[in-house]
Design a protein around this motif. Structure first.
Motif, mmCIF file in Angstrom:
data_model
loop_
_atom_site.group_PDB
_atom_site.id
_atom_site.type_symbol
_atom_site.label_atom_id
_atom_site.label_comp_id
_atom_site.label_asym_id
_atom_site.label_seq_id
_atom_site.Cartn_x
_atom_site.Cartn_y
_atom_site.Cartn_z
ATOM 1 N N ILE A 150 30.721 35.359 39.318
ATOM 2 C CA ILE A 150 30.828 34.782 37.972
ATOM 3 C C ILE A 150 31.241 35.855 36.957
ATOM 4 N N LYS A 151 30.658 37.052 37.111
ATOM 5 C CA LYS A 151 31.004 38.144 36.192
ATOM 6 C C LYS A 151 32.473 38.518 36.314
ATOM 7 N N PHE A 152 32.977 38.528 37.535
ATOM 8 C CA PHE A 152 34.384 38.883 37.737
ATOM 9 C C PHE A 152 35.303 37.822 37.132
ATOM 10 N N LEU A 153 34.935 36.561 37.267
ATOM 11 C CA LEU A 153 35.715 35.491 36.644
ATOM 12 C C LEU A 153 35.751 35.656 35.121
ATOM 13 N N MET A 154 34.631 36.036 34.553
ATOM 14 C CA MET A 154 34.568 36.234 33.102
ATOM 15 C C MET A 154 35.453 37.401 32.668
ATOM 16 N N ILE A 155 35.503 38.452 33.488
ATOM 17 C CA ILE A 155 36.359 39.608 33.183
ATOM 18 C C ILE A 155 37.828 39.203 33.261
ATOM 19 N N LEU A 156 38.188 38.460 34.317
ATOM 20 C CA LEU A 156 39.567 37.978 34.441
ATOM 21 C C LEU A 156 39.923 37.065 33.274
ATOM 22 N N ASN A 157 38.967 36.270 32.838
ATOM 23 C CA ASN A 157 39.195 35.375 31.702
ATOM 24 C C ASN A 157 39.514 36.182 30.438
ATOM 25 N N GLN A 158 38.764 37.259 30.216
ATOM 26 C CA GLN A 158 39.029 38.102 29.049
ATOM 27 C C GLN A 158 40.411 38.752 29.118
ATOM 28 N N LEU A 159 40.775 39.222 30.311
ATOM 29 C CA LEU A 159 42.077 39.870 30.471
ATOM 30 C C LEU A 159 43.219 38.874 30.282
#
Length: 287
Positions: A150-159
């Motif tokens: 979930i954290k990685f998805l959130m990081i990709l979302n920000q990028l």
């Protein structure tokens, strides 16, 4: 310099891999892999070769590299000196486009991430990144399972929503990767990147491709949308820009180090590609 295919697949029952790499200097390997790669440079500086682009990297840089896009991280010369106490440290995250299953990123809620992956085929350097995002990526490395995903998805979302970025490789280079049976191009491009600051003739690269010069010239221009001489000049001038920005050498030395023993020819080629003289470029970029 041979182009290497590396295995970056996960061996720990995870849909993606993430780790911190720390060495005296980054390994000088021109390589590619089927996984996308998110790189966060935590410490060190040097030159990043991605596709046919040459760009300076430093601490705090974040770069997303697309699948099968050749790349190499080369530290500055002082990292290779005997008794150097410098080190290179970076976070590397490798993942497939479908790492959460076929069709997952094609849903309406995730399509913007798929668009990010598509842009990554050129290599993306994110500019003016908030340090908080780097801290979030470091925090993610300490998580496991669901929380980490979930954290990685959130990081990709920000990028994906970050508007300040630049694409690195050219359309011509990317198109060349899409051509079937491109082992010849791999060999030629790897040779160019290793020897761009030396004398390289059309005849020798044509011979490497087992073609006569006329046939190779037509083939190269069709694939890269530019002539061989223009392609080589852009790589040399790109490297020259990197040296000029570092402000370690005078223009004469930069000319020589970039493959132009004749400074008049260097100035002419620089102005042709950059639309300004080397001295003007320095004034605009060194404040």
């Amino acid at each position: 310099m041979k182009l290497h295919s590396l295995d970056r697949s996960s061996l720990n029952n995870s849909s993606f891999t993430s780790k911190i790499n720390e060495y005296p200097y980054f390994l000088k390997v021109w390589h590619y892999h089927p996984e996308l790669e998110l790189v966060v440079v935590l410490k060190s500086e040097g030159t990043c070769f991605i596709g046919d682009s040459i760009d300076k990297f430093e601490s705090g840089d974040i770069v997303l590299i697309g699948k099968n896009l050749p790349h190499m991280w080369l530290n500055d010369d002082n990292y290779f000196q005997e008794n150097s106490n410098l080190s290179a440290k970076a976070i590397a995250i490798h993942f497939r486009e479908n790492y959460l299953g076929n069709g997952f990123f094609e849903t309406p809620e995730m399509i913007h991430l798929l668009e990010l992956f598509n842009r990554a085929q050129f290599g993306i350097k994110f500019l003016k990144i908030n340090k908080r995002l780097i801290q979030e990526i470091q925090t993610m490395l300490e998580l496991e399972g669901f929380d980490k995903s979930i954290k990685f998805l959130m990081i990709l979302n920000q990028l994906s929503k970050h508007k300040d970025y630049k694409l690195l490789a050219s359309h011509g280079f990317i198109n060349s990767l899409k051509i079937a049976e491109n082992k010849t191009l791999d060999k030629v491009q790897a040779y160019i990147f290793k020897n761009f600051n030396k004398t390289i003739t059309l005849q020798e690269v044509a011979q490497m491709a087992h073609m006569n010069t006329s046939a190779f010239s037509r083939f190269f221009k069709r694939v890269n949308r530019k002539t061989f001489s223009r392609y080589l000049a852009e790589i040399r001038i790109g490297y020259a820009c990197k040296l000029l920005i570092e402000n370690k050498y005078n223009i004469g030395t930069v000319s020589y180090e970039s493959g132009y023993p004749n400074i008049s020819n260097f100035n002419r080629q620089f102005k042709l590609i950059m639309n300004c003289t080397p001295s003007t470029y320095v004034k605009e970029h060194i404040k």
